[in-house]
Motif scaffolding. Structure first.
Motif, PDB file in Angstrom:
ATOM      1  N   VAL A 110      64.581   3.160  53.147  1.00  9.82           N
ATOM      2  CA  VAL A 110      65.665   4.135  53.172  1.00  9.82           C
ATOM      3  C   VAL A 110      66.959   3.482  53.649  1.00  9.82           C
ATOM      4  O   VAL A 110      66.956   2.671  54.575  1.00  9.82           O
ATOM      5  CB  VAL A 110      65.311   5.346  54.078  1.00  9.82           C
ATOM      6  CG1 VAL A 110      65.055   4.902  55.511  1.00  9.82           C
ATOM      7  CG2 VAL A 110      66.424   6.392  54.044  1.00  9.82           C
ATOM      8  N   VAL A 111      68.054   3.806  52.966  1.00  8.68           N
ATOM      9  CA  VAL A 111      69.395   3.430  53.414  1.00  8.68           C
ATOM     10  C   VAL A 111      70.112   4.712  53.795  1.00  8.68           C
ATOM     11  O   VAL A 111      70.179   5.650  53.000  1.00  8.68           O
ATOM     12  CB  VAL A 111      70.175   2.684  52.311  1.00  8.68           C
ATOM     13  CG1 VAL A 111      71.629   2.473  52.736  1.00  8.68           C
ATOM     14  CG2 VAL A 111      69.519   1.346  52.010  1.00  8.68           C
ATOM     15  N   CYS A 112      70.590   4.749  55.019  1.00 12.90           N
ATOM     16  CA  CYS A 112      71.277   5.941  55.519  1.00 12.90           C
ATOM     17  C   CYS A 112      72.787   5.686  55.526  1.00 12.90           C
ATOM     18  O   CYS A 112      73.256   4.727  56.138  1.00 12.90           O
ATOM     19  CB  CYS A 112      70.779   6.261  56.931  1.00 12.90           C
ATOM     20  SG  CYS A 112      71.556   7.714  57.648  1.00 12.90           S
ATOM     21  N   LEU A 113      73.529   6.528  54.833  1.00 14.48           N
ATOM     22  CA  LEU A 113      74.990   6.438  54.795  1.00 14.48           C
ATOM     23  C   LEU A 113      75.570   7.708  55.398  1.00 14.48           C
ATOM     24  O   LEU A 113      75.128   8.810  55.066  1.00 14.48           O
ATOM     25  CB  LEU A 113      75.485   6.260  53.366  1.00 14.48           C
ATOM     26  CG  LEU A 113      75.039   4.969  52.665  1.00 14.48           C
ATOM     27  CD1 LEU A 113      75.488   4.967  51.215  1.00 14.48           C
ATOM     28  CD2 LEU A 113      75.581   3.743  53.383  1.00 14.48           C
TER      29      LEU A 113
ATOM     30  N   TYR B  14      69.153   7.696  51.350  1.00 15.24           N
ATOM     31  CA  TYR B  14      68.892   7.228  49.988  1.00 15.24           C
ATOM     32  C   TYR B  14      67.554   6.484  49.983  1.00 15.24           C
ATOM     33  O   TYR B  14      67.425   5.413  50.580  1.00 15.24           O
ATOM     34  CB  TYR B  14      70.025   6.318  49.515  1.00 15.24           C
ATOM     35  CG  TYR B  14      71.352   7.040  49.420  1.00 15.24           C
ATOM     36  CD1 TYR B  14      71.779   7.609  48.222  1.00 15.24           C
ATOM     37  CD2 TYR B  14      72.163   7.194  50.548  1.00 15.24           C
ATOM     38  CE1 TYR B  14      72.982   8.293  48.138  1.00 15.24           C
ATOM     39  CE2 TYR B  14      73.369   7.879  50.477  1.00 15.24           C
ATOM     40  CZ  TYR B  14      73.765   8.428  49.266  1.00 15.24           C
ATOM     41  OH  TYR B  14      74.950   9.116  49.196  1.00 15.24           O
ATOM     42  N   ILE B  15      66.565   7.082  49.345  1.00 20.59           N
ATOM     43  CA  ILE B  15      65.238   6.490  49.277  1.00 20.59           C
ATOM     44  C   ILE B  15      65.242   5.466  48.136  1.00 20.59           C
ATOM     45  O   ILE B  15      65.497   5.811  46.978  1.00 20.59           O
ATOM     46  CB  ILE B  15      64.150   7.548  49.027  1.00 20.59           C
ATOM     47  CG1 ILE B  15      64.321   8.724  50.004  1.00 20.59           C
ATOM     48  CG2 ILE B  15      62.769   6.936  49.138  1.00 20.59           C
ATOM     49  CD1 ILE B  15      64.293   8.353  51.462  1.00 20.59           C
TER      50      ILE B  15
ATOM     51  N   VAL C 291      67.747  11.420  46.841  1.00 22.02           N
ATOM     52  CA  VAL C 291      68.760  11.483  47.906  1.00 22.02           C
ATOM     53  C   VAL C 291      68.483  12.723  48.746  1.00 22.02           C
ATOM     54  O   VAL C 291      68.320  13.824  48.205  1.00 22.02           O
ATOM     55  CB  VAL C 291      70.189  11.557  47.326  1.00 22.02           C
ATOM     56  CG1 VAL C 291      71.216  11.605  48.459  1.00 22.02           C
ATOM     57  CG2 VAL C 291      70.450  10.375  46.410  1.00 22.02           C
ATOM     58  N   GLU C 292      68.427  12.560  50.059  1.00 21.85           N
ATOM     59  CA  GLU C 292      68.183  13.674  50.969  1.00 21.85           C
ATOM     60  C   GLU C 292      69.419  13.891  51.833  1.00 21.85           C
ATOM     61  O   GLU C 292      69.890  12.959  52.496  1.00 21.85           O
ATOM     62  CB  GLU C 292      66.979  13.384  51.864  1.00 21.85           C
ATOM     63  CG  GLU C 292      65.681  13.183  51.107  1.00 21.85           C
ATOM     64  CD  GLU C 292      64.536  12.755  51.995  1.00 21.85           C
ATOM     65  OE1 GLU C 292      63.402  12.657  51.488  1.00 21.85           O
ATOM     66  OE2 GLU C 292      64.762  12.502  53.198  1.00 21.85           O
TER      67      GLU C 292
END
Length: 295
Positions: A4-7, A66-67, A159-160
């Motif tokens: 996961v990338v967290c923005l 963002y998975i 996208v969560e």
């Protein structure tokens, strides 16, 4: 496997500065080693840091997860890289110069192997581990650039939206509308009470008072409706203002930086002796000036 990338974006001073300089969007990046990760890794002014998912939610912020689908080999290499960096975290610093150059849209040619800003770090480990083929140089990867790279990779599974940033002005407008509604209800009650009292002392029958009462009621309704419309218009304008301002400032900053780089290249050329060639028109103009001086 998935990572996961967290923005995200919050309302701190540096986040707002990044938002304005980069033309809006997101302002911070971190990375987790699994799609349900509760722990993220990133950089801030203190260097390499761990970010806990629960603590990130405490501060008002826009946060999207963002998975990303990656191969097992790349995912394992990513974990090894981050573990190795954590063991030597004291040597890693926040790249103040790097982020400043990126925000000013200037090329970053500095060699700071042990310095990163948040999204530069995420882009670098994604690229070096083979998780994502980042085309942009990591030192130029601000959060919005990183997001574009992820989208173009085609590896985003979903996208969560973790949390939504609420503009403080929106809260003020909502309170204003609530107060207006309460005032409308109270005023309506007062008018109704006044009608009842007046009817007790009036000799007029109910039919004769029906039309004026309706007029009074519709007049109050119109005032209330107009006020709500105006508040909604003002709220929309206020909500859109930060993004419009960011696009304006980001665009002007980029234009200014491009002009500065052009001047820099011109100066380098002059120092090398690369003087601009004279055109026929300029030669004729100089000749004409000399003739005029002799006269």
């Amino acid at each position: 496997m998935n990572i996961v990338v967290c923005l995200s974006r919050d309302l701190t001073f540096f986040s707002n500065l990044t938002y304005l300089a980069d033309g809006g969007g997101l302002t911070h990046a971190s990375i987790g080693l699994s799609e349900d990760a509760e722990l993220y890794y990133s950089f801030n002014f203190k260097g390499m840091k761990k970010e806990y998912r629960t603590s990130l939610k405490k501060r008002p912020r826009q946060m999207n997860r963002y998975i990303i689908e990656v191969s097992d080999e790349a995912g394992n290499k990513l974990k090894s890289m981050i573990d190795e960096m954590l063991e030597q975290k004291e040597k890693y610093q926040y790249s103040k110069l790097g982020v400043s150059l990126s925000l000013l849209h200037l090329p970053n040619n500095t060699k700071e192997d042990d310095s990163y800003y948040c999204s530069q770090f995420v882009a670098a480990v994604l690229k070096e581990s083979g998780c994502v083929d980042i085309k942009t140089k990591p030192s130029d990867c601000l959060p919005n650039v990183l997001l574009k790279e992820l989208e173009e990779s085609g590896q985003i599974v979903r996208v969560e939206e973790e949390s939504r940033l609420v503009n403080p002005a929106d809260k003020a407008f909502e309170k204003g509308k609530e107060g207006l509604a309460r005032g409308y209800e109270k005023l309506s009650d007062v008018i109704e009470e006044s009608k009842e009292i007046a009817s007790q002392f009036s000799g007029d029958d109910d039919d004769s008072k029906e039309e004026p009462d309706k007029a009074q009621s519709s007049g109050l309704d119109n005032v209330y409706d107009n006020m709500v419309v105006k508040l909604n218009v003002a709220q929309k304008a206020t909500s859109e203002a930060p993004e419009k301002l960011a696009k304006l400032t980001g665009g002007l900053l980029k234009q200014g930086s491009e002009k500065l780089m052009e001047l820099g290249e011109t100066a380098k050329g002059l120092l090398r002796g690369d003087y601009p060639k004279q055109t026929k028109k300029s030669k004729k103009a100089k000749t004409a000036k000399k003739i005029n001086k002799k006269k």
